[in-house]
Design a protein around this motif. Structure first.
Motif, PDB file in Angstrom:
ATOM      1  N   LEU A 106       0.333  13.704  -1.380  1.00 18.79           N
ATOM      2  CA  LEU A 106       1.873  13.218  -0.414  1.00 18.79           C
ATOM      3  C   LEU A 106       2.936  13.358  -0.531  1.00 18.79           C
ATOM      4  O   LEU A 106       4.498  13.700  -0.258  1.00 18.79           O
ATOM      5  N   GLY A 107       3.390  12.462  -1.869  1.00 22.72           N
ATOM      6  CA  GLY A 107       4.665  12.144  -2.472  1.00 22.72           C
ATOM      7  C   GLY A 107       5.225  10.424  -1.828  1.00 22.72           C
ATOM      8  O   GLY A 107       6.588  10.705  -2.356  1.00 22.72           O
ATOM      9  N   ALA A 108       4.099  10.085  -1.372  1.00 25.47           N
ATOM     10  CA  ALA A 108       4.567   8.636  -0.884  1.00 25.47           C
ATOM     11  C   ALA A 108       4.579   8.183  -0.580  1.00 25.47           C
ATOM     12  O   ALA A 108       2.947   7.794  -2.032  1.00 25.47           O
ATOM     13  N   ALA A 109       4.928   6.700  -1.488  1.00 25.59           N
ATOM     14  CA  ALA A 109       4.032   5.412  -2.166  1.00 25.59           C
ATOM     15  C   ALA A 109       3.453   4.275  -1.491  1.00 25.59           C
ATOM     16  O   ALA A 109       3.928   4.432  -0.295  1.00 25.59           O
ATOM     17  N   PRO A 110       2.133   4.357  -1.651  1.00 27.57           N
ATOM     18  CA  PRO A 110       0.787   3.601  -0.926  1.00 27.57           C
ATOM     19  C   PRO A 110       1.730   1.471  -0.998  1.00 27.57           C
ATOM     20  O   PRO A 110       2.349   1.524  -1.769  1.00 27.57           O
ATOM     21  N   ALA A 111       1.599   1.417  -0.110  1.00 26.08           N
ATOM     22  CA  ALA A 111       1.401   0.123   0.638  1.00 26.08           C
ATOM     23  C   ALA A 111       0.231  -1.026  -0.036  1.00 26.08           C
ATOM     24  O   ALA A 111      -1.116  -0.476   0.055  1.00 26.08           O
ATOM     25  N   PRO A 112       0.430  -1.623  -0.489  1.00 33.01           N
ATOM     26  CA  PRO A 112      -0.300  -2.588  -0.825  1.00 33.01           C
ATOM     27  C   PRO A 112      -2.120  -2.614   0.664  1.00 33.01           C
ATOM     28  O   PRO A 112      -3.231  -3.223   0.373  1.00 33.01           O
TER      29      PRO A 112
END
Length: 153
Positions: A94-100
């Motif tokens: 979706l173009g969003a950077a995932p968090a840890p």
């Protein structure tokens, strides 16, 4: 071989499912119509089942093309190992950077779904080869179905 023999500009039988070469048999047309109807009516979960090699992935690519201007889409083409990997892969697509953190990623996905709704768009998540998903990833998909307002999925 086909291209040269029939005078085609390119090979319509390549390894990738190019929706440009979709042949809509009556069964394919019915499946595609059911998918479009389900999206138009915001039905939530839509399932496409057929034996291997019948064109499911081709139909899904065609569906993505038809919904390009109306939906934010993620297409997972291989089964994830974990639910955490699945949510991260959806966010990336979706173009969003995932968090840890898994919980942060779930919140981010909910926020993206709410934002799509505010903009009048669909959030379309496609899981190809879902028969290979582990139980935890399938349960996560079930949980995603709980993302709804009182009026719609």
């Amino acid at each position: 071989m086909y291209a040269r023999h029939f005078g085609f500009r390119e090979d319509p039988f390549g390894a990738a499912p190019n929706p440009q070469y979709l042949y809509c048999s009556p069964q394919h047309a019915e499946a595609l119509a059911a998918l479009h109807y389900g999206l138009l009516e915001r039905r939530g979960l839509l399932v496409l089942v057929a034996p291997p090699g019948m064109g499911k992935t081709m139909l899904l690519h065609h569906l993505l093309e038809r919904w390009k201007g109306r939906a934010d889409t993620a297409f997972l083409f291989r089964p994830p190992e974990t639910r955490e990997e699945m949510i991260a892969a959806v966010l990336e697509d979706l173009g969003a950077a995932p968090a840890p953190a898994y919980a942060d990623n779930c919140r981010r996905l909910r926020d993206l779904a709410a934002e799509a709704l505010r903009r009048g768009r669909r959030l379309l998540l496609i899981f190809d080869e879902a028969q290979g998903f582990l139980a935890a990833a399938l349960e996560e998909i079930r949980r995603l179905l709980n993302l709804e307002t009182p009026e719609e999925k």
